[in-house]
Design a protein around this motif. Structure first.
Motif: not given
Length: 135
Positions: A69-87
């Motif tokens: 994980a310490d080598a990760v520079l960028r993540t991209r998260l694709y969600l199907t629902h805006l309501r799931d952003v916090d989780a």
């Protein structure tokens, strides 16, 4: 430049024709990764569990390159629902709290499996023991 590819037993890799991870020079890219373990969806209906599982799968693709994980520079998260952003954000924060990468979060209309709520991608950096010198 040498290009290294990592494939897993994920049936989508064979079906679509892609590698789980590709390393070229000092960059390692991890393909879109769903929350599947041995072909079984993890956390159906639970965006937190799905995000943890998808990120854990993506991080596992870095292991053949000796990275975590310490080598990760960028993540991209694709969600199907805006309501799931916090989780999803909570799961992301827990895995990357010590070394936070830059992150992008996008809401999409869906995935190839309609039960999937999240898919993730990673970009990581690896030190090169020998870098070409530039004149």
């Amino acid at each position: 430049m040498t290009i290294e590819r990592v494939r897993t037993d994920n049936p989508w890799e064979e079906r679509i024709g892609f590698a789980r991870a590709v390393a070229a020079g000092d960059r390692v890219l991890v393909a879109g990764t769903m929350p599947l373990v041995d072909g079984v969806l993890q956390g159906e209906g639970d965006p937190y569990v799905q995000t943890r599982a998808a990120l854990t799968n993506a991080l596992s693709a870095l292991k053949p390159f000796g990275l975590g994980a310490d080598a990760v520079l960028r993540t991209r998260l694709y969600l199907t629902h805006l309501r799931d952003v916090d989780a999803a954000g909570r799961a992301h924060r827990e895995l990357f709290e010590a070394t936070p990468p830059v992150a992008t979060l996008v809401v999409v209309s869906g995935f190839v499996d309609s039960r999937v709520l999240v898919e993730v991608e990673l970009e990581a950096f690896r030190e090169q023991s020998e870098r070409p010198s530039h004149p």
